[in-house]
Scaffold this motif. Structure first.
Motif, PDB file in Angstrom:
ATOM      1  N   TYR A  98      11.684   8.309 -15.201  1.00  0.00           N
ATOM      2  CA  TYR A  98      11.499   8.584 -13.805  1.00  0.00           C
ATOM      3  C   TYR A  98      10.469  10.299 -13.732  1.00  0.00           C
ATOM      4  O   TYR A  98      10.413  10.000 -12.409  1.00  0.00           O
ATOM      5  CB  TYR A  98      13.171   9.316 -13.838  1.00  0.00           C
ATOM      6  CG  TYR A  98      14.084   8.075 -14.019  1.00  0.00           C
ATOM      7  CD1 TYR A  98      14.289   6.835 -12.695  1.00  0.00           C
ATOM      8  CD2 TYR A  98      14.526   7.931 -15.039  1.00  0.00           C
ATOM      9  CE1 TYR A  98      14.990   5.895 -12.751  1.00  0.00           C
ATOM     10  CE2 TYR A  98      15.796   6.897 -15.770  1.00  0.00           C
ATOM     11  CZ  TYR A  98      15.720   5.941 -14.204  1.00  0.00           C
ATOM     12  OH  TYR A  98      16.737   4.326 -14.126  1.00  0.00           O
ATOM     13  N   GLY A 117      17.696   0.881  -4.111  1.00  0.00           N
ATOM     14  CA  GLY A 117      18.505  -0.096  -4.884  1.00  0.00           C
ATOM     15  C   GLY A 117      18.559   1.532  -5.741  1.00  0.00           C
ATOM     16  O   GLY A 117      17.975   1.510  -7.180  1.00  0.00           O
ATOM     17  N   ASP A 138      21.987   2.094  -2.307  1.00  0.00           N
ATOM     18  CA  ASP A 138      22.572   1.048  -3.315  1.00  0.00           C
ATOM     19  C   ASP A 138      23.491   0.291  -2.363  1.00  0.00           C
ATOM     20  O   ASP A 138      24.032   0.340  -1.884  1.00  0.00           O
ATOM     21  CB  ASP A 138      22.670   1.471  -4.664  1.00  0.00           C
ATOM     22  CG  ASP A 138      22.574   0.646  -5.801  1.00  0.00           C
ATOM     23  OD1 ASP A 138      21.802   0.733  -5.937  1.00  0.00           O
ATOM     24  OD2 ASP A 138      23.204  -0.298  -5.279  1.00  0.00           O
ATOM     25  N   VAL A 206      12.440   0.417  -7.307  1.00  0.00           N
ATOM     26  CA  VAL A 206      12.712   0.055  -8.942  1.00  0.00           C
ATOM     27  C   VAL A 206      13.494  -0.538  -9.424  1.00  0.00           C
ATOM     28  O   VAL A 206      14.199  -0.048  -9.219  1.00  0.00           O
ATOM     29  CB  VAL A 206      11.972   1.803  -8.750  1.00  0.00           C
ATOM     30  CG1 VAL A 206      12.003   2.123 -10.264  1.00  0.00           C
ATOM     31  CG2 VAL A 206      10.958   2.764  -7.977  1.00  0.00           C
TER      32      VAL A 206
HETATM   33  C1  LIG Z   1      17.978  -2.977 -12.354  1.00  0.00           C
HETATM   34  S1  LIG Z   1      18.409  -1.514 -10.956  1.00  0.00           S
HETATM   35  C2  LIG Z   1      17.704  -0.211 -10.819  1.00  0.00           C
HETATM   36  C3  LIG Z   1      18.169   0.875 -10.142  1.00  0.00           C
HETATM   37  C4  LIG Z   1      17.110   1.785 -10.033  1.00  0.00           C
HETATM   38  N1  LIG Z   1      16.548   1.729  -9.438  1.00  0.00           N
HETATM   39  C5  LIG Z   1      16.716   2.394 -11.414  1.00  0.00           C
HETATM   40  O1  LIG Z   1      15.458   1.773 -11.349  1.00  0.00           O
HETATM   41  O2  LIG Z   1      17.521   3.060 -12.399  1.00  0.00           O
HETATM   42  C6  LIG Z   1      19.526  -2.346  -9.341  1.00  0.00           C
HETATM   43  C7  LIG Z   1      20.064  -1.525  -8.970  1.00  0.00           C
HETATM   44  O3  LIG Z   1      19.814  -2.255  -7.160  1.00  0.00           O
HETATM   45  C8  LIG Z   1      21.175  -2.367  -6.835  1.00  0.00           C
HETATM   46  N2  LIG Z   1      21.520  -3.746  -5.903  1.00  0.00           N
HETATM   47  C9  LIG Z   1      21.117  -4.366  -6.242  1.00  0.00           C
HETATM   48  N3  LIG Z   1      21.009  -5.421  -4.793  1.00  0.00           N
HETATM   49  C10 LIG Z   1      21.027  -4.720  -4.324  1.00  0.00           C
HETATM   50  C11 LIG Z   1      20.766  -4.706  -2.197  1.00  0.00           C
HETATM   51  N4  LIG Z   1      20.745  -6.710  -1.831  1.00  0.00           N
HETATM   52  N5  LIG Z   1      20.493  -3.476  -1.909  1.00  0.00           N
HETATM   53  C12 LIG Z   1      20.312  -2.467  -2.258  1.00  0.00           C
HETATM   54  N6  LIG Z   1      20.649  -2.320  -3.955  1.00  0.00           N
HETATM   55  C13 LIG Z   1      20.695  -3.930  -4.626  1.00  0.00           C
HETATM   56  C14 LIG Z   1      22.403  -2.343  -7.786  1.00  0.00           C
HETATM   57  O4  LIG Z   1      23.154  -2.031  -7.369  1.00  0.00           O
HETATM   58  C15 LIG Z   1      21.124  -1.526  -8.549  1.00  0.00           C
HETATM   59  O5  LIG Z   1      21.733  -0.097  -8.774  1.00  0.00           O
END
Ligand SMILES: C[S@@+](CC[C@H](N)C(=O)[O-])C[C@H]1O[C@@H](n2cnc3c(N)ncnc32)[C@H](O)[C@@H]1O
Length: 314
Positions: A98, A117, A138, A206
């Motif tokens: 991060y 997300g 998210d 990300v």
């Molecule tokens: C692999 S994690 C990455 C989280 C964060 N960006 C990181 O890199 O630590 C994917 C994230 O995207 C969110 N997510 C999945 N589909 C989504 C959507 N359609 N809209 C918004 N968030 C979403 C999930 O809930 C999760 O928090």
């Protein structure tokens, strides 16, 4: 929901008419709306604000709210809290992912930033050092609830999973110069970004491209809400495409034939440069780098990820 947020929002069902939302407050605490609703002046749909969280999902995404598995599960919460904050817990296994992602904001002009997300919020907190307003969003209500709790308490506390139901308490105080007043977290869908066009000087996506059912639609949404000029897009993804999330027809790389028979970064460089008119105006790639990132599921199960970062400016 912080009151300043109202002026940044538009209806997720009326994306191309960009209809503003009227705010009705039932309970509030200083600048925070605790219970209330936002109503679209065009289609008349209402979006609730519950326990301080604005839920701006289009109708077809509403089932995600009550899903107790996946990103709303107890295990995911422990995994992502560790992943986002283990360096602050002085865990020797922590990565500096991060810090690497947020280092690209050093020379930004301090506008408004969006973290799509955002999970439990680490990148959003980091963005408050360099931006005047930050919105983390998210689809996981469990992640957004925790992110808002961290923002309000300035203190991390959670039960980290050791194995099964065995857990260990983890805690630390946040005292690192984040600006909490100009930050908020909402529930919203990456495929229906509830903001008018040209709202943000910085957008971050990300580790989410490979998780949404329509990656191209996600990128089109980023282009719509990102300013035309003096704007930055922080993109990072491991491109670990999985049929369980996305129909292979929609994968943007890793195929054996056709225009996506290439690696993900190659596709993204083409898309940044204006291919298919997704980014209009196009983005100049200013950084290309692998970011080493870890998710800790249990004491014995870890995911080691090489997320491919690209930073584009226009
Ligand atoms: C692999 S994690 C990455 C989280 C964060 N960006 C990181 O890199 O630590 C994917 C994230 O995207 C969110 N997510 C999945 N589909 C989504 C959507 N359609 N809209 C918004 N968030 C979403 C999930 O809930 C999760 O928090």
């Amino acid at each position: 929901m912080k009151k300043w947020l109202q002026n940044k929002l538009s209806c997720p069902e009326c994306l191309y008419t960009e209809s503003r939302l009227e705010l009705e407050i039932q309970t509030e605490q200083s600048d925070d709306v605790i219970e209330g609703q936002l109503t679209c002046a065009t289609c008349g749909r209402s979006y609730p604000i519950q326990r301080g969280i604005a839920i701006l999902l289009p109708e077809k995404s509403l089932p995600i709210l009550t899903e107790s598995r996946g990103y709303n599960s107890r295990g995911m919460l422990s995994s992502y809290l560790w992943s986002h904050y283990s360096d602050l817990l002085h865990d020797p296994d922590a990565t500096d992912a991060y810090k690497v992602w947020s280092s690209c904001f050093r020379n930004t002009d301090g506008g408004c930033a969006l973290d799509i997300g955002c999970s439990v919020g680490r990148l959003s907190f980091e963005m408050t050092r360099t931006h005047k307003q930050v919105i983390g969003m998210d689809t996981s209500i469990s992640f957004i609830r925790k992110a808002r709790e961290l923002m309000n308490r300035k203190h991390l506390e959670f039960d980290m999973i050791i194995e099964g139901m065995m857990t260990k308490k983890q805690s630390c105080v946040f005292d690192n110069g984040w600006n909490y007043r100009n930050l908020d977290f909402i529930v919203a869908d990456a495929l229906a970004l509830p903001f008018p066009q040209n709202t943000f000087s910085t957008v971050a996506s990300v580790n989410i491209l490979e998780k949404v059912p329509d990656p191209m639609l996600h990128l089109l949404g980023v282009n719509r809400v990102l300013n035309d000029r003096n704007a930055m897009f922080l993109f990072s993804d491991p491109f670990s495409w999985d049929e369980a999330f996305i129909d292979p027809e929609r994968w943007l790389s890793g195929k054996t034939e056709g225009r996506y028979a290439c690696r993900g970064t190659e596709t993204m460089i083409r898309i940044f440069s204006g291919e298919d008119g997704i980014f209009d105006p196009p983005l100049n790639v200013i950084t290309k780098q692998d970011v080493s990132w870890k998710i800790r599921k249990t004491e014995n199960l870890w995911e080691h990820i090489h997320s491919q970062m690209l930073i584009g400016k226009r």
